[in-house]
Design a protein around this motif. Structure first.
Motif, mmCIF file in Angstrom:
data_model
loop_
_atom_site.group_PDB
_atom_site.id
_atom_site.type_symbol
_atom_site.label_atom_id
_atom_site.label_comp_id
_atom_site.label_asym_id
_atom_site.label_seq_id
_atom_site.Cartn_x
_atom_site.Cartn_y
_atom_site.Cartn_z
ATOM 1 N N GLU A 53 0.826 -1.211 0.000
ATOM 2 C CA GLU A 53 0.000 0.000 0.000
ATOM 3 C C GLU A 53 0.860 1.261 0.000
ATOM 4 O O GLU A 53 0.492 2.264 -0.614
ATOM 5 C CB GLU A 53 -0.937 0.006 1.205
ATOM 6 N N ARG A 54 2.013 1.225 0.674
ATOM 7 C CA ARG A 54 2.926 2.372 0.689
ATOM 8 C C ARG A 54 3.675 2.519 -0.620
ATOM 9 O O ARG A 54 4.175 3.600 -0.930
ATOM 10 C CB ARG A 54 3.966 2.209 1.803
ATOM 11 N N GLY A 55 3.796 1.434 -1.367
ATOM 12 C CA GLY A 55 4.589 1.461 -2.591
ATOM 13 C C GLY A 55 6.065 1.253 -2.322
ATOM 14 O O GLY A 55 6.903 1.589 -3.148
ATOM 15 N N ASP A 56 6.386 0.689 -1.182
ATOM 16 C CA ASP A 56 7.767 0.390 -0.817
ATOM 17 C C ASP A 56 8.079 -1.016 -1.324
ATOM 18 O O ASP A 56 7.903 -2.003 -0.615
ATOM 19 C CB ASP A 56 7.930 0.487 0.698
ATOM 20 N N TRP A 57 8.548 -1.091 -2.566
ATOM 21 C CA TRP A 57 8.669 -2.383 -3.225
ATOM 22 C C TRP A 57 9.795 -3.232 -2.649
ATOM 23 O O TRP A 57 9.675 -4.457 -2.614
ATOM 24 C CB TRP A 57 8.843 -2.175 -4.732
ATOM 25 N N ALA A 58 10.875 -2.610 -2.183
ATOM 26 C CA ALA A 58 11.978 -3.396 -1.612
ATOM 27 C C ALA A 58 11.533 -4.106 -0.334
ATOM 28 O O ALA A 58 11.783 -5.309 -0.155
ATOM 29 C CB ALA A 58 13.172 -2.492 -1.339
ATOM 30 N N SER A 59 10.862 -3.376 0.543
ATOM 31 C CA SER A 59 10.409 -4.027 1.776
ATOM 32 C C SER A 59 9.252 -4.987 1.494
ATOM 33 O O SER A 59 9.091 -5.981 2.205
ATOM 34 C CB SER A 59 10.010 -2.987 2.829
ATOM 35 N N ALA A 60 8.470 -4.716 0.456
ATOM 36 C CA ALA A 60 7.400 -5.644 0.076
ATOM 37 C C ALA A 60 7.993 -6.965 -0.396
ATOM 38 O O ALA A 60 7.497 -8.040 -0.041
ATOM 39 C CB ALA A 60 6.519 -5.033 -1.008
ATOM 40 N N ARG A 61 9.051 -6.891 -1.200
ATOM 41 C CA ARG A 61 9.709 -8.121 -1.648
ATOM 42 C C ARG A 61 10.307 -8.894 -0.472
ATOM 43 O O ARG A 61 10.217 -10.115 -0.411
ATOM 44 C CB ARG A 61 10.804 -7.806 -2.655
ATOM 45 N N ALA A 62 10.903 -8.176 0.472
ATOM 46 C CA ALA A 62 11.487 -8.835 1.642
ATOM 47 C C ALA A 62 10.395 -9.482 2.492
ATOM 48 O O ALA A 62 10.557 -10.615 2.965
ATOM 49 C CB ALA A 62 12.279 -7.831 2.465
ATOM 50 N N ALA A 63 9.275 -8.785 2.679
ATOM 51 C CA ALA A 63 8.172 -9.335 3.471
ATOM 52 C C ALA A 63 7.557 -10.543 2.772
ATOM 53 O O ALA A 63 7.197 -11.536 3.413
ATOM 54 C CB ALA A 63 7.115 -8.266 3.711
ATOM 55 N N SER A 65 9.104 -12.585 0.729
ATOM 56 C CA SER A 65 10.056 -13.684 0.854
ATOM 57 C C SER A 65 9.971 -14.318 2.243
ATOM 58 O O SER A 65 9.967 -15.549 2.376
ATOM 59 C CB SER A 65 11.468 -13.170 0.590
ATOM 60 N N ALA A 66 9.886 -13.481 3.259
ATOM 61 C CA ALA A 66 9.765 -14.000 4.623
ATOM 62 C C ALA A 66 8.453 -14.757 4.804
ATOM 63 O O ALA A 66 8.407 -15.796 5.479
ATOM 64 C CB ALA A 66 9.856 -12.858 5.625
ATOM 65 N N ALA A 67 7.380 -14.261 4.182
ATOM 66 C CA ALA A 67 6.085 -14.934 4.284
ATOM 67 C C ALA A 67 6.135 -16.298 3.600
ATOM 68 O O ALA A 67 5.586 -17.273 4.115
ATOM 69 C CB ALA A 67 4.987 -14.072 3.677
ATOM 70 N N TRP A 68 6.813 -16.378 2.449
ATOM 71 C CA TRP A 68 6.945 -17.682 1.790
ATOM 72 C C TRP A 68 7.738 -18.645 2.670
ATOM 73 O O TRP A 68 7.421 -19.843 2.727
ATOM 74 C CB TRP A 68 7.634 -17.551 0.435
ATOM 75 N N GLY A 69 8.749 -18.142 3.340
ATOM 76 C CA GLY A 69 9.505 -19.003 4.254
ATOM 77 C C GLY A 69 8.616 -19.557 5.354
ATOM 78 O O GLY A 69 8.715 -20.731 5.722
#
Length: 108
Positions: A53-63, A65-69
């Motif tokens: 929602e913020r448009g913070d794509w780097a932290s979205a990708r990290a989150a 990845s962590a969620a998939w883990g």
């Protein structure tokens, strides 16, 4: 004439879409132990939603990845909806990155 010479009829409008036609899965409430095991995943999904929602794509990708883990640690039957959401978030992240890149290229 035989039945084979008749054209087949394809009804294209007026019916439910594919997801609605599928038989609904019988929802069994999660046990207390299952709910406890899913809590970290749900926190990560919330972080992912906020980052998108913020448009913070780097932290979205990290989150994501962590969620998939976390999804991979849990049983498949506990994470069906989350897996679908993660794929939808992937499309939103990629589209957002492309849109931002195009916007920067247009200005620059």
């Amino acid at each position: 004439m035989t039945h084979r010479s008749r054209p087949r009829v394809h009804l294209l409008t007026g019916g439910p879409n594919w997801e609605q036609r599928q038989a609904p899965a019988k929802s069994v409430p999660f046990s207390r132990r299952q709910r406890e095991a899913r809590k970290p995943l749900l926190r990560l999904m919330e972080d992912l939603r906020e980052a998108v929602e913020r448009g913070d794509w780097a932290s979205a990708r990290a989150a994501r990845s962590a969620a998939w883990g976390e999804v991979n640690r849990l049983a498949d039957n506990l994470t069906t909806e989350e897996r679908k959401q993660l794929w939808q978030y992937k499309r939103r992240i990629v589209a957002g990155e492309v849109r931002d890149r195009a916007r920067r290229a247009g200005r620059g």
